[in-house]
Design an enzyme around this catalytic site. Structure first.
Site, PDB file in Angstrom:
ATOM      1  N   TRP A  25      38.500  30.149  44.815  1.00 55.39           N
ATOM      2  CA  TRP A  25      37.043  30.079  44.630  1.00 55.39           C
ATOM      3  C   TRP A  25      36.521  28.680  44.874  1.00 55.39           C
ATOM      4  O   TRP A  25      35.433  28.517  45.437  1.00 55.39           O
ATOM      5  CB  TRP A  25      36.637  30.640  43.263  1.00 55.39           C
ATOM      6  CG  TRP A  25      36.814  32.126  43.236  1.00 55.39           C
ATOM      7  CD1 TRP A  25      37.684  32.828  42.460  1.00 55.39           C
ATOM      8  CD2 TRP A  25      36.148  33.106  44.069  1.00 55.39           C
ATOM      9  NE1 TRP A  25      37.587  34.176  42.755  1.00 55.39           N
ATOM     10  CE2 TRP A  25      36.667  34.377  43.730  1.00 55.39           C
ATOM     11  CE3 TRP A  25      35.177  33.029  45.068  1.00 55.39           C
ATOM     12  CZ2 TRP A  25      36.238  35.564  44.354  1.00 55.39           C
ATOM     13  CZ3 TRP A  25      34.750  34.205  45.689  1.00 55.39           C
ATOM     14  CH2 TRP A  25      35.269  35.454  45.331  1.00 55.39           C
ATOM     15  N   ASP A  75      31.229  26.470  38.269  1.00 51.67           N
ATOM     16  CA  ASP A  75      31.309  27.914  38.490  1.00 51.67           C
ATOM     17  C   ASP A  75      32.080  28.501  37.305  1.00 51.67           C
ATOM     18  O   ASP A  75      33.288  28.311  37.189  1.00 51.67           O
ATOM     19  CB  ASP A  75      32.033  28.184  39.814  1.00 51.67           C
ATOM     20  CG  ASP A  75      32.225  29.672  40.085  1.00 51.67           C
ATOM     21  OD1 ASP A  75      31.870  30.503  39.231  1.00 51.67           O
ATOM     22  OD2 ASP A  75      32.732  29.991  41.183  1.00 51.67           O
ATOM     23  N   LYS A 118      32.214  39.753  35.815  1.00 45.74           N
ATOM     24  CA  LYS A 118      33.519  39.463  35.232  1.00 45.74           C
ATOM     25  C   LYS A 118      33.434  39.594  33.711  1.00 45.74           C
ATOM     26  O   LYS A 118      34.038  40.462  33.125  1.00 45.74           O
ATOM     27  CB  LYS A 118      34.004  38.059  35.581  1.00 45.74           C
ATOM     28  CG  LYS A 118      34.361  37.667  37.034  1.00 45.74           C
ATOM     29  CD  LYS A 118      34.170  38.621  38.106  1.00 45.74           C
ATOM     30  CE  LYS A 118      34.673  38.307  39.492  1.00 45.74           C
ATOM     31  NZ  LYS A 118      34.334  37.079  40.132  1.00 45.74           N
TER      32      LYS A 118
HETATM   33  C1  LIG Z   1      34.189  36.605  41.531  1.00 42.83           C
HETATM   34  C2  LIG Z   1      33.983  35.133  41.634  1.00 42.83           C
HETATM   35  C3  LIG Z   1      33.089  34.576  42.567  1.00 42.83           C
HETATM   36  C4  LIG Z   1      32.326  35.414  43.565  1.00 42.83           C
HETATM   37  O1  LIG Z   1      31.359  36.171  42.934  1.00 42.83           O
HETATM   38  P1  LIG Z   1      30.364  37.105  43.756  1.00 42.83           P
HETATM   39  O2  LIG Z   1      29.460  37.564  42.669  1.00 42.83           O
HETATM   40  O3  LIG Z   1      31.180  38.197  44.370  1.00 42.83           O
HETATM   41  O4  LIG Z   1      29.687  36.276  44.767  1.00 42.83           O
HETATM   42  C5  LIG Z   1      32.948  33.203  42.582  1.00 42.83           C
HETATM   43  N1  LIG Z   1      33.626  32.410  41.735  1.00 42.83           N
HETATM   44  C6  LIG Z   1      34.490  32.916  40.826  1.00 42.83           C
HETATM   45  C7  LIG Z   1      35.213  31.980  39.918  1.00 42.83           C
HETATM   46  C8  LIG Z   1      34.695  34.282  40.755  1.00 42.83           C
HETATM   47  O5  LIG Z   1      35.550  34.783  39.850  1.00 42.83           O
END
Ligand SMILES: *Cc1c(COP(=O)(O)O)cnc(C)c1O
Length: 360
Positions: free
Chosen positions: A102, A172, A196
């Site tokens: 990521w 993030d 998540k």
């Molecule tokens: C799943 C995830 C993303 C991507 O998320 P989307 O909503 O599919 O764009 C980005 N960063 C992390 C840490 C993730 O777990």
């Protein structure tokens, strides 16, 4: 009806209590005679739902008053772009920490907007640790420092919040927001896709320090400007109303669990149980340095990958689903977010022990 234990990395399992409440309220929300899905986002019913969700999130994370909370769409992936678009503020360099898949995606997206300096990377050891903060080569005058608090694919999680002085810290937190208490005041901006650890896909949460809003140079298109969404209180256009409602129910559920510190204790117990078992056998293996093992996503491999398919099939027969690892790393991955009950982790360990007994 029988429900499975769902170890998906995302969209992921939700608290059963929340799903029951949503089912109960599906046809007639609080005597309104409508489903939340059918409500105008500008009507007083939905406004009250959105306001309560924000208030509960602020409570849970202790978000200071000088931070704005936005309910957006586009996923964390859109934030990979909105962050540089809004936070560069005319500066040429942004610092990024590279701890896995990521991080790499965030870095790649930012490169279209600025010079990205990768100030630290764990690529040398296949992203199995977090580089010691003392070795980070931070840029004086960088626009911001970006890191990924929990690498959902590699199963690597920061156990500290880096200090970056006057340079805004951007994080993030898609896969570990609300899993442990954090000091929001240490950040310039936090973003997280909801699917998540919060609620349904389609909602992205951004928490941004007020003074960083409206500073973009050049001025971005309206939809990509945090200021647009701050000024309109996330109602510039139609927000993902049902996802906001479910997220709100999850926030209330979290409060009933005793809040973020209480859920953290449960998360620690769940993760410890699983890692202790993994470490007790040579049949399964987790490659991550102990200190940085994720409490949320636990990747593991079988000593013999030829057994992978059989492992997954046997797991499914016991109601343990979505254990297949990410296609980029293979093996298995058990995602054990807030909503995964400890019984689910216990059932997984029981199955792993039985499988080892049969095949080991
Ligand atoms: C799943 C995830 C993303 C991507 O998320 P989307 O909503 O599919 O764009 C980005 N960063 C992390 C840490 C993730 O777990």
């Amino acid at each position: 009806m029988s429900r499975v234990f769902n170890f998906s990395a995302g969209p992921a399992c939700l608290p059963e209590e929340v799903l029951r409440q949503a089912a109960e309220e599906m046809l007639d929300w609080h005597g309104s005679g409508q489903s939340v899905m059918e409500m105008s986002h500008r009507g007083k019913e939905f406004i009250s739902i959105a306001q309560q969700a924000e208030a509960d999130l602020r409570d849970l994370l202790g978000i200071p008053a000088h931070y704005k909370v936005l309910f957006l769409q586009g996923g964390a992936s859109l934030q990979f772009e909105m962050v540089p678009i809004n936070l560069l503020r005319g500066k040429p360099i942004a610092d990024y920490v590279n701890t896995g898949e990521w991080s790499k995606k965030a870095i790649k997206a930012a490169k279209n907007f600025c010079h990205v300096k990768v100030v630290a990377s764990s690529e040398d050891k296949n992203f199995t640790y977090v580089p010691d903060v003392a070795t980070w080569q931070l840029t004086a005058g960088a626009a911001y420092v970006h890191y990924t608090a929990n690498e959902t694919i590699g199963g690597v999680e920061f156990d500290f919040i880096p200090e970056t002085g006057d340079v805004p810290l951007v994080c993030d937190m898609s896969s570990n927001i609300l899993s442990r208490p954090i000091d929001v005041a240490k950040f310039g901006l936090i973003y997280a896709g909801a699917q998540k650890n919060i609620g349904p896909a389609g909602l992205t949460i951004v928490i941004v320090r007020e003074d960083l809003v409206g500073q973009a140079q050049p001025k971005p298109p309206a939809m990509l400007d945090y200021k647009t969404h701050v000024d309109a209180e996330s109602m510039y256009n139609t927000p993902p109303t049902y996802a906001i409602y479910i997220a709100g129910l999850v926030f209330q559920w979290l409060k009933r669990q005793g809040g973020v510190a209480a859920i953290e204790a449960k998360n620690v117990a769940k993760a410890q149980m699983l890692y202790d078992y993994l470490d007790s056998t040579d049949f399964y293996r987790n490659p991550v340095e102990k200190r940085f093992r994720s409490r949320m996503n636990v990747p593991f491999t079988l000593a013999d990958p030829a057994l992978d398919e059989e492992f997954l099939k046997g797991a499914k027969a016991r109601g343990l689903v979505q254990l297949k690892g990410h296609r980029s790393v293979g093996g298995m991955r058990a995602s054990i977010y807030n909503a995964m009950p400890i019984e689910g982790v216990a059932a997984l360990i029981d199955y792993m022990k039985d499988f080892e007994r049969q095949k080991g």
